[in-house]
Write a protein that holds these residues in place. Structure first.
Motif, PDB file in Angstrom:
ATOM      1  N   UNK A 177      -6.042 -54.288  -5.985  1.00 28.30           N
ATOM      2  CA  UNK A 177      -6.880 -55.009  -6.950  1.00 28.30           C
ATOM      3  C   UNK A 177      -6.139 -56.214  -7.526  1.00 28.30           C
ATOM      4  N   UNK A 178      -4.838 -56.062  -7.755  1.00 28.80           N
ATOM      5  CA  UNK A 178      -4.064 -57.187  -8.307  1.00 28.80           C
ATOM      6  C   UNK A 178      -4.033 -58.355  -7.304  1.00 28.80           C
ATOM      7  N   UNK A 179      -3.865 -57.986  -6.032  1.00 27.03           N
ATOM      8  CA  UNK A 179      -3.853 -59.015  -4.981  1.00 27.03           C
ATOM      9  C   UNK A 179      -5.220 -59.720  -4.925  1.00 27.03           C
ATOM     10  N   UNK A 180      -6.253 -58.898  -5.055  1.00 23.88           N
ATOM     11  CA  UNK A 180      -7.622 -59.430  -5.031  1.00 23.88           C
ATOM     12  C   UNK A 180      -7.850 -60.389  -6.210  1.00 23.88           C
ATOM     13  N   UNK A 181      -7.422 -59.976  -7.387  1.00 26.88           N
ATOM     14  CA  UNK A 181      -7.602 -60.800  -8.593  1.00 26.88           C
ATOM     15  C   UNK A 181      -6.879 -62.148  -8.419  1.00 26.88           C
ATOM     16  N   UNK A 182      -5.649 -62.084  -7.922  1.00 25.23           N
ATOM     17  CA  UNK A 182      -4.892 -63.351  -7.722  1.00 25.23           C
ATOM     18  C   UNK A 182      -5.596 -64.226  -6.689  1.00 25.23           C
ATOM     19  N   UNK A 183      -6.107 -63.609  -5.625  1.00 23.16           N
ATOM     20  CA  UNK A 183      -6.787 -64.395  -4.574  1.00 23.16           C
ATOM     21  C   UNK A 183      -8.025 -65.089  -5.128  1.00 23.16           C
ATOM     22  N   UNK A 184      -8.805 -64.360  -5.936  1.00 25.22           N
ATOM     23  CA  UNK A 184     -10.021 -64.967  -6.514  1.00 25.22           C
ATOM     24  C   UNK A 184      -9.631 -66.197  -7.324  1.00 25.22           C
ATOM     25  N   UNK A 185      -8.560 -66.048  -8.110  1.00 20.65           N
ATOM     26  CA  UNK A 185      -8.124 -67.142  -8.981  1.00 20.65           C
ATOM     27  C   UNK A 185      -7.561 -68.318  -8.159  1.00 20.65           C
ATOM     28  N   UNK A 186      -6.660 -68.014  -7.250  1.00 16.86           N
ATOM     29  CA  UNK A 186      -5.976 -69.084  -6.503  1.00 16.86           C
ATOM     30  C   UNK A 186      -6.953 -69.811  -5.576  1.00 16.86           C
ATOM     31  N   UNK A 232     -10.074 -70.014  -5.941  1.00 19.64           N
ATOM     32  CA  UNK A 232     -11.234 -70.481  -6.729  1.00 19.64           C
ATOM     33  C   UNK A 232     -12.558 -69.933  -6.171  1.00 19.64           C
ATOM     34  N   UNK A 233     -12.544 -68.647  -5.880  1.00 14.95           N
ATOM     35  CA  UNK A 233     -13.774 -68.015  -5.391  1.00 14.95           C
ATOM     36  C   UNK A 233     -14.694 -67.770  -6.585  1.00 14.95           C
ATOM     37  N   UNK A 234     -15.995 -67.911  -6.357  1.00 19.57           N
ATOM     38  CA  UNK A 234     -16.939 -67.624  -7.429  1.00 19.57           C
ATOM     39  C   UNK A 234     -17.221 -66.120  -7.396  1.00 19.57           C
ATOM     40  N   UNK A 235     -16.280 -65.377  -7.951  1.00 22.88           N
ATOM     41  CA  UNK A 235     -16.349 -63.925  -7.811  1.00 22.88           C
ATOM     42  C   UNK A 235     -15.675 -63.224  -8.980  1.00 22.88           C
ATOM     43  N   UNK A 236     -16.107 -61.988  -9.200  1.00 25.94           N
ATOM     44  CA  UNK A 236     -15.367 -61.112 -10.098  1.00 25.94           C
ATOM     45  C   UNK A 236     -15.107 -59.804  -9.351  1.00 25.94           C
ATOM     46  N   UNK A 237     -14.677 -58.757 -10.061  1.00 24.83           N
ATOM     47  CA  UNK A 237     -14.410 -57.507  -9.345  1.00 24.83           C
ATOM     48  C   UNK A 237     -15.193 -56.332  -9.945  1.00 24.83           C
ATOM     49  N   UNK A 238     -15.433 -55.337  -9.096  1.00 20.39           N
ATOM     50  CA  UNK A 238     -16.039 -54.082  -9.536  1.00 20.39           C
ATOM     51  C   UNK A 238     -15.083 -52.971  -9.167  1.00 20.39           C
ATOM     52  N   UNK A 239     -14.985 -51.977 -10.044  1.00 20.04           N
ATOM     53  CA  UNK A 239     -14.092 -50.867  -9.705  1.00 20.04           C
ATOM     54  C   UNK A 239     -14.630 -49.526 -10.190  1.00 20.04           C
ATOM     55  N   UNK A 240     -14.114 -48.477  -9.575  1.00 19.01           N
ATOM     56  CA  UNK A 240     -14.549 -47.120  -9.934  1.00 19.01           C
ATOM     57  C   UNK A 240     -13.394 -46.373 -10.598  1.00 19.01           C
ATOM     58  N   UNK A 241     -13.705 -45.652 -11.671  1.00 20.64           N
ATOM     59  CA  UNK A 241     -12.641 -44.903 -12.357  1.00 20.64           C
ATOM     60  C   UNK A 241     -12.021 -43.851 -11.442  1.00 20.64           C
ATOM     61  N   UNK A 242     -12.800 -43.358 -10.486  1.00 17.34           N
ATOM     62  CA  UNK A 242     -12.224 -42.319  -9.611  1.00 17.34           C
ATOM     63  C   UNK A 242     -11.228 -42.914  -8.609  1.00 17.34           C
ATOM     64  N   UNK A 243     -11.177 -44.246  -8.520  1.00 18.73           N
ATOM     65  CA  UNK A 243     -10.128 -44.848  -7.674  1.00 18.73           C
ATOM     66  C   UNK A 243      -8.882 -45.139  -8.518  1.00 18.73           C
TER      67      UNK A 243
END
Ligand SMILES: Cc1cc2nc3c(=O)[nH]c(=O)nc-3n(C[C@H](O)[C@H](O)[C@H](O)COP(=O)(O)OP(=O)(O)OC[C@H]3O[C@@H](n4cnc5c(N)ncnc54)[C@H](O)[C@@H]3O)c2cc1C
Length: 282
Positions: A56-65, A67-78
């Protein structure tokens, strides 16, 4: 299994982060935002949870770097809710803080009913500090009306879904008509509140009703968006984007796609028939 992967590809962007980025770029080109979900649920081993967090951290950095028009969704069981609530909350807080540093919004998916109270409590704990946080609420659950009342007091951002998990008649509406009725009822409650609303459905009747309510109650476009799942009603996704309605697509990726895929197959009998027909033919 290889045949299943072939079918799963309709609903899942691929097994790697690069596949999710590629899918996002294509959707973004069509004015469709995404929310990226790294697949993996009911993780029972801390080492695996740490891997999910790193991804998820890698994903967050990729979205930012990128400049993807995106956010993230996650599940507590993960994030280890099946190991311990305290451990899961620590992981969730850490990721939400990390995402906010990179200006990436987070939505907490809602899983089966045994997690509902904890998910809502965690949301309430973090939302004050991280106002971008969004939570999914399921219209098939009878408790959702009360949950929404308590959440809208806090100006919560809510993704309204019908509910993808099998629940008992004691706590949920089993008939589709009843869930649909409750969906509209909850939607009107949300419209009259102040928070952000994600209308997460492929149900065209509900989408048309929502559009009419937004017009009637003069709900501005920054206060809502339509959301759909990757690979479902693609024409409708494009149509809404072409008409300048805000739209976001939930794009799952990762090697652990089986649970997600089964939920999508179960939702629509045509999908099951399609897979079975193919399996028996080959
Ligand atoms: C963005 C997003 C996030 C979600 N997050 C959650 C969550 O956190 N927790 C949760 O429990 N559920 C979640 N869901 C799933 C949701 O609860 C429903 O299970 C799912 O959206 C199907 O219901 P529907 O609203 O599309 O209506 P339905 O009445 O099921 O479907 C309406 C129409 O959409 C099309 N359609 C729907 N599903 C399929 C399918 N699988 N394959 C092909 N066509 C289909 C068909 O044309 C169907 O007639 C999410 C859904 C979306 C769109």
């Amino acid at each position: 299994m290889n045949i299943l992967i072939y079918f799963a590809k309709r609903f899942v962007a691929g097994e790697n982060l690069e596949d999710a980025i590629k899918a996002t770029r294509i959707l973004n080109k069509n004015d469709i935002k995404t929310t990226l979900d790294f697949l993996g649920e009911h993780t029972l081993i801390k080492k695996e949870v740490s891997k999910n967090i790193e991804q998820y951290k890698k994903l967050i950095r990729s979205i930012n770097i990128l400049k993807l028009n995106s956010n993230i969704s996650l599940k507590l069981s993960s994030l280890g809710i099946d190991i311990s609530k305290k451990y899961c909350l620590k992981n969730l807080s850490y990721l939400v803080k990390y995402a906010s540093k990179y200006k990436v919004a987070v939505t907490i998916d809602m899983e089966g009913s045994k997690y509902t109270t904890t998910t809502i409590n965690f949301y309430k704990k973090l939302h004050k500090k991280y106002p971008n946080l969004e939570i999914a609420i399921q219209a098939n659950l009878k408790r959702s009306y009360k949950d929404i009342l308590s959440l809208i007091k806090r100006k919560a951002n809510i993704r309204l879904v019908k509910g993808a998990y099998k629940e008992s008649s004691k706590i949920s509406y089993l008939k589709k008509e009843d869930t649909n009725k409750n969906y509209i009822y909850l939607l009107i409650k949300l419209i009259k509140s102040k928070g952000f609303i994600a209308i997460a459905t492929h149900d065209q009747k509900i989408i048309e009703k929502a559009k009419n309510y937004f017009k009637k109650y003069n709900v501005k476009k920054y206060r809502y968006e339509f959301q759909m799942l990757y690979g479902i009603r693609r024409n409708l996704q494009i149509e809404l984007a072409d008409k300048s309605f805000p739209i976001r697509v939930y794009v799952p990726y990762g090697k652990k796609w089986l649970h997600y895929f089964y939920r999508r197959i179960r939702e629509r009998k045509e999908n099951l028939f399609f897979v079975l027909k193919y399996l028996f033919r080959s």
